[in-house]
Structure formats: C-alpha cells, structure tokens
Write an enzyme that holds these catalytic residues in place. Structure first.
Site, PDB file in Angstrom:
ATOM      1  N   HIS A 170       0.861  -1.193   0.000  1.00 20.75           N
ATOM      2  CA  HIS A 170       0.000   0.000   0.000  1.00 20.75           C
ATOM      3  C   HIS A 170       0.890   1.233   0.000  1.00 20.75           C
ATOM      4  O   HIS A 170       1.304   1.719   1.057  1.00 20.75           O
ATOM      5  CB  HIS A 170      -0.928  -0.032   1.230  1.00 20.75           C
ATOM      6  CG  HIS A 170      -1.953   1.050   1.254  1.00 20.75           C
ATOM      7  ND1 HIS A 170      -3.150   0.920   1.928  1.00 20.75           N
ATOM      8  CD2 HIS A 170      -1.988   2.299   0.715  1.00 20.75           C
ATOM      9  CE1 HIS A 170      -3.860   2.025   1.807  1.00 20.75           C
ATOM     10  NE2 HIS A 170      -3.160   2.893   1.070  1.00 20.75           N
ATOM     11  N   HIS A 192       1.282   4.852  -2.392  1.00 18.88           N
ATOM     12  CA  HIS A 192       0.915   5.722  -3.518  1.00 18.88           C
ATOM     13  C   HIS A 192       2.192   6.380  -3.988  1.00 18.88           C
ATOM     14  O   HIS A 192       2.826   7.139  -3.222  1.00 18.88           O
ATOM     15  CB  HIS A 192      -0.084   6.783  -3.069  1.00 18.88           C
ATOM     16  CG  HIS A 192      -1.354   6.212  -2.511  1.00 18.88           C
ATOM     17  ND1 HIS A 192      -2.497   6.065  -3.256  1.00 18.88           N
ATOM     18  CD2 HIS A 192      -1.641   5.718  -1.272  1.00 18.88           C
ATOM     19  CE1 HIS A 192      -3.434   5.516  -2.511  1.00 18.88           C
ATOM     20  NE2 HIS A 192      -2.947   5.297  -1.297  1.00 18.88           N
ATOM     21  N   HIS A 249      -9.539   1.055  -1.394  1.00 19.31           N
ATOM     22  CA  HIS A 249      -9.526   1.659  -0.064  1.00 19.31           C
ATOM     23  C   HIS A 249     -10.952   1.543   0.487  1.00 19.31           C
ATOM     24  O   HIS A 249     -11.914   1.919  -0.194  1.00 19.31           O
ATOM     25  CB  HIS A 249      -9.147   3.138  -0.149  1.00 19.31           C
ATOM     26  CG  HIS A 249      -7.694   3.396  -0.392  1.00 19.31           C
ATOM     27  ND1 HIS A 249      -6.999   2.826  -1.414  1.00 19.31           N
ATOM     28  CD2 HIS A 249      -6.811   4.184   0.283  1.00 19.31           C
ATOM     29  CE1 HIS A 249      -5.734   3.248  -1.369  1.00 19.31           C
ATOM     30  NE2 HIS A 249      -5.588   4.074  -0.346  1.00 19.31           N
ATOM     31  N   GLU A 293     -11.445   3.382   5.731  1.00 19.67           N
ATOM     32  CA  GLU A 293     -10.438   4.308   6.272  1.00 19.67           C
ATOM     33  C   GLU A 293     -11.200   5.389   7.046  1.00 19.67           C
ATOM     34  O   GLU A 293     -11.047   5.511   8.255  1.00 19.67           O
ATOM     35  CB  GLU A 293      -9.604   4.908   5.121  1.00 19.67           C
ATOM     36  CG  GLU A 293      -8.486   5.845   5.596  1.00 19.67           C
ATOM     37  CD  GLU A 293      -7.737   6.510   4.436  1.00 19.67           C
ATOM     38  OE1 GLU A 293      -8.260   6.544   3.297  1.00 19.67           O
ATOM     39  OE2 GLU A 293      -6.615   7.021   4.679  1.00 19.67           O
ATOM     40  N   ASP A 351       1.729   3.981   2.852  1.00 17.38           N
ATOM     41  CA  ASP A 351       0.676   4.814   2.245  1.00 17.38           C
ATOM     42  C   ASP A 351       1.288   5.985   1.449  1.00 17.38           C
ATOM     43  O   ASP A 351       1.474   5.863   0.242  1.00 17.38           O
ATOM     44  CB  ASP A 351      -0.312   5.294   3.322  1.00 17.38           C
ATOM     45  CG  ASP A 351      -1.688   5.637   2.773  1.00 17.38           C
ATOM     46  OD1 ASP A 351      -1.916   5.462   1.574  1.00 17.38           O
ATOM     47  OD2 ASP A 351      -2.553   6.076   3.564  1.00 17.38           O
ATOM     48  N   ASP A 352       1.589   7.092   2.123  1.00 14.38           N
ATOM     49  CA  ASP A 352       2.155   8.280   1.468  1.00 14.38           C
ATOM     50  C   ASP A 352       3.332   8.763   2.329  1.00 14.38           C
ATOM     51  O   ASP A 352       3.223   9.762   3.053  1.00 14.38           O
ATOM     52  CB  ASP A 352       1.088   9.376   1.385  1.00 14.38           C
ATOM     53  CG  ASP A 352      -0.117   8.920   0.585  1.00 14.38           C
ATOM     54  OD1 ASP A 352      -0.034   8.890  -0.651  1.00 14.38           O
ATOM     55  OD2 ASP A 352      -1.141   8.550   1.207  1.00 14.38           O
TER      56      ASP A 352
HETATM   57  N1  ADE Z   1      -4.626   8.789  -1.906  1.00 17.05           N
HETATM   58  C1  ADE Z   1      -3.391   8.784  -1.394  1.00 17.05           C
HETATM   59  N2  ADE Z   1      -3.413   8.346  -0.134  1.00 17.05           N
HETATM   60  C2  ADE Z   1      -4.694   8.048   0.169  1.00 17.05           C
HETATM   61  C3  ADE Z   1      -5.368   7.550   1.304  1.00 17.05           C
HETATM   62  N3  ADE Z   1      -4.724   7.247   2.433  1.00 17.05           N
HETATM   63  N4  ADE Z   1      -6.691   7.398   1.248  1.00 17.05           N
HETATM   64  C4  ADE Z   1      -7.363   7.691   0.133  1.00 17.05           C
HETATM   65  N5  ADE Z   1      -6.789   8.163  -0.966  1.00 17.05           N
HETATM   66  C5  ADE Z   1      -5.463   8.338  -0.953  1.00 17.05           C
HETATM   67 ZN    ZN Z   2      -3.757   4.775   0.494  1.00 19.81          ZN
END
Ligand code: ADE
Ligand code: ZN
Length: 326
Positions: A16, A18, A196, A199, A277-278
């Site tokens: 996971h 991005h 997703h 969340e 994630d990011d």
């Molecule tokens: N795009 C990038 N990170 C995300 C996340 N955690 N949830 C939804 N969209 C995303």
């Molecule tokens: Zn994500």
C-alpha cells in the site's frame, strides 16, 4: 538484537504505497525548478510544516497540489526510483505501488508519459536494487464512473504492465457501488482488484467493496472492526488488509497509535500487513511504520514476523516468486 534492528533486518513486501505520496519536498523543489512550475512554498521546511492534517481531505488537497510538479517521463522515473531506494534500505523486496493516472491526465500529461516513466523506474529498481514491483492503477473516487471507465480504456494498450486496479481519494460520499461496473470490466480484463475501504468510510463500504467490487485485497479496512459479522467474514476468507499506522495517525483515523486496531486485528485472525501509504507526507517509510507501531502497542517479535510474512502472502506473486523474494 533490539526490536528496531529486528524490524530493519526482516525481508518485507510493501502493498500500500501511492507513488505520488512518496514525493519528498526536496524532489518537489528540484522538479519545480526543472519544469519551471511555481509552488506556493519558499523552503523545504515550509513544505513539511504544511503537512498538518485533520482528516483525509486536508491531506488530499495538498497531495494533489504537490503532484503538479510531475510533468515528464524522467520526473516519473526519478520519483519511482527515489521510492525504491528508500524501500530497499528498509529491506523491501517487493512493492505493489499505486498510481493515480487521472491526477496527471486531467492536467494534460499523457497516460503514456506516466506509465513509461514509472515502469522505467521499476525496471531500474529490479536491476540496480533487486526490488521487484507491480503497478496498480487507482481510480479517483471523487470523480465519476465515466471518468474511471475512460481511464481504464486509456490503460488498455498497457495492460501487460498493470497488475490491478484500485480505488482511492475521498471516501465518504463515494461508496464502492459507484464503481461496480468499472471493477467488473477490470476483472474481465484479468486485472486484480483492490480498494480503499473503511479508512474514514463506514463498515457498509467495506461490505460493498467485498460483495460488489469483488476485491482481492483491502486497503486500510480499519472501520471493519466496528462490525462483528464483517470481522468474521474477513477472517474466514483470508482477506489481506493493507494497514497504514502512521497514515492513520496523521489523518486522525486514530488519535493515539497506542490505540491502533492492529493487535485486535491479529487476535481476530485477520491477515494484516503494515505499509507506509504516502511516506513523504506522513513522516515515515515502511520500517518507521513497523517501529512506531511496535513501540506504541508493544508488538512481540512473533507478531512483527507475522506481519512481514502476511505481506508476502498477500502479494500478487506466484508461490515460487514469493519464495524467490524472501
Ligand atoms: N490517496 C493517497 N493516499 C490516500 C489515502 N490514504 N486514502 C485515500 N486516498 C489516498
Ligand atoms: Zn492509500
């Protein structure tokens, strides 16, 4: 050996991530200069200081603005390779990375530029770092179904480079059911399906992701823990959940890492994995996520090992490929 050293040494897969969320402020400045794109910050420190979010939408607004600096094939290649270097340092042996084509095609960057750049970075990671990878095309759920269908059509010439489709962006108000037909079409093309879910959205969205989108893996899934029948369904089906602890903290999905649901998920037999994630926005790559969670909730070595094992089990690799990546 300390827990941190144990984590550092564990081979792992990241499921996971991005790729646009791995854009570090330093690279953002470099690409802004290279492409003569104005950004609303004077310094790298000012960018980092702006990364203070109260929810998912707060983050997404900044994340989409940051992606403006990505223009050329070289930019996407540099972005990908920078991520793989960090991942390799964390003993990531295989990564399945998301990209958001609509973020780029909607500002005039051709799909071909994005995919050629990313796959060049992936090929370099394989030869230079011995990290394997796959690409997952995410549809932006705040946009409409027709836009997702058009994106899948744009991807058709590149299907040999795409392992699956995903669903990301603003969750609440954009249930999985909105994308049932495009996910059906992707499945018929032989693509894996992930989304997703849970969340910020309710358990009902997780049920929809399972029953309507027919997902092979679930991203986040935190709010599944509010629904006993859903927990049992996820456990019985062996569904892999790609959980992101530092993301959850930064986006206020949890208010304290010590209260993170991963220990309860493991106790209930869910196939949990840890992911970043990011990472450029949430303050840590995959090992930072393992370390922070282990310290906050007191994970045992057995639990940490299980999480890493789950990451290979949940990967879209054949059994032979999984063994080769360990
Ligand atoms: N795009 C990038 N990170 C995300 C996340 N955690 N949830 C939804 N969209 C995303
Ligand atoms: Zn994500």
């Amino acid at each position: 050996m300390t827990m941190d050293a144990y984590i550092a040494d564990l081979p792992k897969a990241e499921l996971h991530l991005h790729i646009e969320g791995s854009l570090e402020p330093e690279l953002m400045f470099e690409l802004a200069r290279r492409n003569r794109v104005a950004i609303p910050f004077d310094t790298v420190e000012a960018v980092r200081a702006a990364y203070d979010f109260s929810n998912l939408q707060d983050f997404l607004d900044i994340y989409y603005a940051g992606a403006e600096v990505l223009r050329t094939e070289q930019d996407f290649q540099d972005l990908a390779l920078a991520y793989f270097r960090r991942a390799a340092a964390d003993r990531v042996r295989h990564a399945e990375i998301f990209f958001d084509p609509q973020t780029h095609t909607d500002r005039g960057i051709p799909f071909q530029v994005v995919i050629e750049g990313l796959t060049s970075g992936m090929a370099a990671a394989r030869t230079e770092l011995d990290v394997s990878s796959q690409l997952i095309l995410c549809f932006l759920r705040h946009l409409d179904e027709d836009a997702a269908q058009a994106t899948l059509s744009a991807a058709e010439p590149w299907l040999d480079r795409i392992a699956g489709v995903g669903l990301d962006s603003s969750e609440v108000g954009h249930p999985p059911s909105k994308f049932q037909r495009v996910f059906d079409r992707a499945g018929a093309m032989g693509l894996k399906r992930v989304a997703h879910a849970g969340e910020e959205g309710p358990p009902a969205y997780v049920w929809e992701a399972l029953d309507l989108l027919k997902i092979d893996r679930m991203d986040h899934g935190n709010r599944s823990m509010e629904d006993e029948a859903l927990i049992q369904r996820l456990a019985a089906s062996g569904m892999t959940l790609t959980v992101c602890p530092l993301s959850n903290l930064k986006l206020c999905v949890v208010d304290d890492l010590a209260k993170h649901p991963v220990p309860e998920m493991l106790r209930r037999g869910l196939h949990v994995t840890l992911n970043s994630d990011d990472p450029a926005y949430f303050g840590g790559y995959v090992n930072d996520n393992y370390r922070a969670l282990a310290a906050a909730v007191g994970l045992t070595r057995e639990q940490v090992t299980q999480l890493a094992r789950n990451s290979f089990e949940g990967a879209f690799l054949s059994p032979g490929e999984k063994i080769a990546r360990l």
